[in-house]
Design an enzyme around this catalytic site. Sequence first.
Site, PDB file in Angstrom:
ATOM      1  N   SER A  20      15.619  20.330 -20.363  1.00 51.82           N
ATOM      2  CA  SER A  20      15.264  19.192 -21.164  1.00 51.82           C
ATOM      3  C   SER A  20      13.988  19.259 -22.083  1.00 51.82           C
ATOM      4  O   SER A  20      13.109  20.074 -21.611  1.00 51.82           O
ATOM      5  CB  SER A  20      14.905  18.091 -19.990  1.00 51.82           C
ATOM      6  OG  SER A  20      14.265  16.909 -20.789  1.00 51.82           O
ATOM      7  N   SER A  22      12.318  16.806 -23.167  1.00 59.28           N
ATOM      8  CA  SER A  22      11.895  15.642 -23.341  1.00 59.28           C
ATOM      9  C   SER A  22      10.278  15.770 -22.960  1.00 59.28           C
ATOM     10  O   SER A  22       9.288  15.190 -23.631  1.00 59.28           O
ATOM     11  CB  SER A  22      12.327  14.638 -22.122  1.00 59.28           C
ATOM     12  OG  SER A  22      13.589  13.999 -22.811  1.00 59.28           O
ATOM     13  N   THR A  67      18.714  10.883 -17.543  1.00 54.57           N
ATOM     14  CA  THR A  67      19.874  11.723 -18.160  1.00 54.57           C
ATOM     15  C   THR A  67      20.921  12.107 -17.325  1.00 54.57           C
ATOM     16  O   THR A  67      20.909  11.564 -16.354  1.00 54.57           O
ATOM     17  CB  THR A  67      19.171  13.053 -18.839  1.00 54.57           C
ATOM     18  OG1 THR A  67      20.233  13.422 -19.845  1.00 54.57           O
ATOM     19  CG2 THR A  67      18.797  13.955 -17.869  1.00 54.57           C
ATOM     20  N   LYS A  71      22.833   7.895 -15.899  1.00 55.01           N
ATOM     21  CA  LYS A  71      22.560   6.745 -16.741  1.00 55.01           C
ATOM     22  C   LYS A  71      23.124   5.820 -16.245  1.00 55.01           C
ATOM     23  O   LYS A  71      22.630   4.512 -16.374  1.00 55.01           O
ATOM     24  CB  LYS A  71      23.175   7.206 -18.117  1.00 55.01           C
ATOM     25  CG  LYS A  71      22.133   7.924 -18.881  1.00 55.01           C
ATOM     26  CD  LYS A  71      22.406   8.225 -20.388  1.00 55.01           C
ATOM     27  CE  LYS A  71      21.659   9.063 -20.857  1.00 55.01           C
ATOM     28  NZ  LYS A  71      21.969   9.439 -22.271  1.00 55.01           N
ATOM     29  N   ASP A 108      19.367   5.250 -26.856  1.00 55.93           N
ATOM     30  CA  ASP A 108      20.294   6.258 -27.633  1.00 55.93           C
ATOM     31  C   ASP A 108      20.651   5.538 -28.999  1.00 55.93           C
ATOM     32  O   ASP A 108      20.825   6.301 -30.049  1.00 55.93           O
ATOM     33  CB  ASP A 108      21.451   6.587 -26.821  1.00 55.93           C
ATOM     34  CG  ASP A 108      21.229   7.454 -25.863  1.00 55.93           C
ATOM     35  OD1 ASP A 108      20.010   8.207 -25.910  1.00 55.93           O
ATOM     36  OD2 ASP A 108      21.962   7.629 -24.594  1.00 55.93           O
ATOM     37  N   GLY A 132      34.941   9.895 -29.273  1.00 59.82           N
ATOM     38  CA  GLY A 132      34.249  10.243 -28.063  1.00 59.82           C
ATOM     39  C   GLY A 132      34.332   8.792 -27.325  1.00 59.82           C
ATOM     40  O   GLY A 132      34.046   7.611 -28.098  1.00 59.82           O
ATOM     41  N   ALA A 133      34.407   8.763 -25.981  1.00 55.02           N
ATOM     42  CA  ALA A 133      34.038   7.305 -25.283  1.00 55.02           C
ATOM     43  C   ALA A 133      33.354   7.636 -24.149  1.00 55.02           C
ATOM     44  O   ALA A 133      33.538   6.760 -23.241  1.00 55.02           O
ATOM     45  CB  ALA A 133      35.542   6.640 -25.345  1.00 55.02           C
ATOM     46  N   GLY A 134      32.622   8.466 -24.065  1.00 49.63           N
ATOM     47  CA  GLY A 134      31.851   8.639 -22.853  1.00 49.63           C
ATOM     48  C   GLY A 134      30.383   7.663 -22.948  1.00 49.63           C
ATOM     49  O   GLY A 134      30.304   6.894 -23.805  1.00 49.63           O
ATOM     50  N   ALA A 136      27.506   8.403 -24.076  1.00 49.88           N
ATOM     51  CA  ALA A 136      26.853   8.351 -25.495  1.00 49.88           C
ATOM     52  C   ALA A 136      27.393   7.421 -26.403  1.00 49.88           C
ATOM     53  O   ALA A 136      26.835   6.835 -27.022  1.00 49.88           O
ATOM     54  CB  ALA A 136      26.823   9.982 -25.957  1.00 49.88           C
TER      55      ALA A 136
HETATM   56  P1  NDP Z   1      30.465  12.308 -21.398  1.00 52.39           P
HETATM   57  O1  NDP Z   1      30.699  13.447 -20.440  1.00 52.39           O
HETATM   58  O2  NDP Z   1      30.083  11.034 -20.752  1.00 52.39           O
HETATM   59  O3  NDP Z   1      31.580  12.163 -22.550  1.00 52.39           O
HETATM   60  C1  NDP Z   1      32.196  13.384 -22.959  1.00 52.39           C
HETATM   61  C2  NDP Z   1      33.020  12.941 -24.143  1.00 52.39           C
HETATM   62  O4  NDP Z   1      33.550  14.045 -24.869  1.00 52.39           O
HETATM   63  C3  NDP Z   1      34.227  12.038 -23.704  1.00 52.39           C
HETATM   64  O5  NDP Z   1      34.609  11.391 -24.672  1.00 52.39           O
HETATM   65  C4  NDP Z   1      35.499  13.289 -23.619  1.00 52.39           C
HETATM   66  O6  NDP Z   1      36.702  12.979 -23.636  1.00 52.39           O
HETATM   67  C5  NDP Z   1      34.776  14.289 -24.666  1.00 52.39           C
HETATM   68  N1  NDP Z   1      35.186  15.628 -24.811  1.00 52.39           N
HETATM   69  C6  NDP Z   1      34.737  16.352 -23.921  1.00 52.39           C
HETATM   70  N2  NDP Z   1      35.272  17.617 -24.319  1.00 52.39           N
HETATM   71  C7  NDP Z   1      36.284  17.612 -25.291  1.00 52.39           C
HETATM   72  C8  NDP Z   1      36.784  18.315 -26.004  1.00 52.39           C
HETATM   73  N3  NDP Z   1      36.938  19.822 -26.092  1.00 52.39           N
HETATM   74  N4  NDP Z   1      37.456  17.973 -27.170  1.00 52.39           N
HETATM   75  C9  NDP Z   1      37.588  16.578 -27.292  1.00 52.39           C
HETATM   76  N5  NDP Z   1      36.930  15.711 -26.802  1.00 52.39           N
HETATM   77  C10 NDP Z   1      36.042  16.066 -25.702  1.00 52.39           C
HETATM   78  O7  NDP Z   1      29.105  12.952 -22.057  1.00 52.39           O
HETATM   79  P2  NDP Z   1      28.172  11.976 -23.144  1.00 52.39           P
HETATM   80  O8  NDP Z   1      28.947  10.967 -23.841  1.00 52.39           O
HETATM   81  O9  NDP Z   1      26.995  11.669 -22.321  1.00 52.39           O
HETATM   82  O10 NDP Z   1      27.692  13.157 -24.164  1.00 52.39           O
HETATM   83  C11 NDP Z   1      28.255  13.358 -25.355  1.00 52.39           C
HETATM   84  C12 NDP Z   1      27.670  14.446 -26.296  1.00 52.39           C
HETATM   85  O11 NDP Z   1      26.522  13.629 -26.674  1.00 52.39           O
HETATM   86  C13 NDP Z   1      27.203  15.536 -25.399  1.00 52.39           C
HETATM   87  O12 NDP Z   1      27.183  16.549 -26.625  1.00 52.39           O
HETATM   88  C14 NDP Z   1      25.667  15.071 -25.289  1.00 52.39           C
HETATM   89  O13 NDP Z   1      24.666  16.418 -25.244  1.00 52.39           O
HETATM   90  C15 NDP Z   1      25.313  14.376 -26.782  1.00 52.39           C
HETATM   91  N6  NDP Z   1      24.161  13.378 -26.612  1.00 52.39           N
HETATM   92  C16 NDP Z   1      23.238  13.699 -27.535  1.00 52.39           C
HETATM   93  C17 NDP Z   1      22.272  12.737 -27.469  1.00 52.39           C
HETATM   94  C18 NDP Z   1      20.965  12.870 -28.403  1.00 52.39           C
HETATM   95  O14 NDP Z   1      20.023  12.068 -28.383  1.00 52.39           O
HETATM   96  N7  NDP Z   1      21.208  13.664 -29.449  1.00 52.39           N
HETATM   97  C19 NDP Z   1      22.193  11.736 -26.518  1.00 52.39           C
HETATM   98  C20 NDP Z   1      23.140  11.670 -25.715  1.00 52.39           C
HETATM   99  C21 NDP Z   1      24.431  12.455 -25.651  1.00 52.39           C
HETATM  100  P3  NDP Z   1      37.612  12.553 -22.392  1.00 52.39           P
HETATM  101  O15 NDP Z   1      37.059  10.911 -22.160  1.00 52.39           O
HETATM  102  O16 NDP Z   1      38.788  12.634 -22.740  1.00 52.39           O
HETATM  103  O17 NDP Z   1      37.207  13.439 -21.093  1.00 52.39           O
END
Ligand code: NDP
Length: 284
Positions: A20, A22, A67, A71, A108, A132-134, A136
């Site tokens: 981190s 932070s 983090t 979250k 965020d 993306g749909a995670g 973040a």
């Molecule tokens: P999650 O694990 O919650 O979500 C991951 C996402 O990435 C999902 O949508 C997943 O798809 C997709 N994914 C993973 N690998 C691949 C691939 N090879 N090809 C296509 N899609 C892929 O992670 P977060 O949402 O928490 O984080 C996502 C990114 O954002 C990270 O890189 C993190 O470092 C960055 N981030 C940056 C921040 C900043 O302040 N700069 C703050 C928060 C996050 P699926 O649903 O199909 O698995």
Amino acid sequence: MTTPSSKKKFAVVGNPIAHSRSPAIHAQFAMQTGIALDYDTICSPLDEFTATVEGFFNAGGNGLNITLPFKEQAWALAADGLSPRARLAGAVNTLWMEAGVLQGCNTDGVGLLADIRRLGFEPAGKSILLVGAGGAAKGVVYPLLDAGCVALRVVNRSPQRALALCDEARQHLPQFSERISAGALSEASGFWDIVINATSSSLSSQAPALPGARFANRSLAYDMFYAPQPTAFMAAAGEQGASHTADGLGMLVAQAAASFEIWNGVRPQIEPVLQLLRQQLKTG
Ligand code: NDP
């Protein structure tokens, strides 16, 4: 002179957490603003997050950043004190206590918006592709809609997650129903002013394949991931015609600044800290 006991206490909780940045960011904010504070890292056992948070605040702690992978647990823990944007995001990255009640916010989204604007782009009136749909991605949907984008398309490797995110947004934000849509990565067709990579694909040096997605004339490709070199997503976007590319280091500093302001009531300056971090990232 400041005695150790007069310092405010903050920390970031995650697992793993050693990576981190932070603590370094908040140390810079503390120097800028003259606020005496300690900011530590806490690696919480995966099944002891609640006890970790309670222990921190019971010991007089002032604020926590949260983090991966906690979250969503933080969101549940702060159920009685969620800010509107945390409620919509379903995830919390900032915790503090008020009158004995745990409060939670998600910074965020405001961090991303601040960085996009710092780069000279304004989301209002723009068409935005969110990849993306995670966690973040969830955190930025409402702030992007609220900022006035005219179209927000969410695409994801697992399309059902994007569709669920879209349904949830429509349910909670009916005023934006017409502007948000979702689908698979293969359904990203269109001309986009801003394309945001909220996947973790750059971790494995891959760019999500987005056949049919085109960059508009003055366009920004923004990767939330950050690295010493341009990420795989940034490189691919540059080749495909994006006029500007950026990584997420500025978002990281801006979301930290928003947490700092919630806790201390003072807004720190982002730019000098971002420059320092960029330099540190490059020199390892
Ligand atoms: P999650 O694990 O919650 O979500 C991951 C996402 O990435 C999902 O949508 C997943 O798809 C997709 N994914 C993973 N690998 C691949 C691939 N090879 N090809 C296509 N899609 C892929 O992670 P977060 O949402 O928490 O984080 C996502 C990114 O954002 C990270 O890189 C993190 O470092 C960055 N981030 C940056 C921040 C900043 O302040 N700069 C703050 C928060 C996050 P699926 O649903 O199909 O698995």
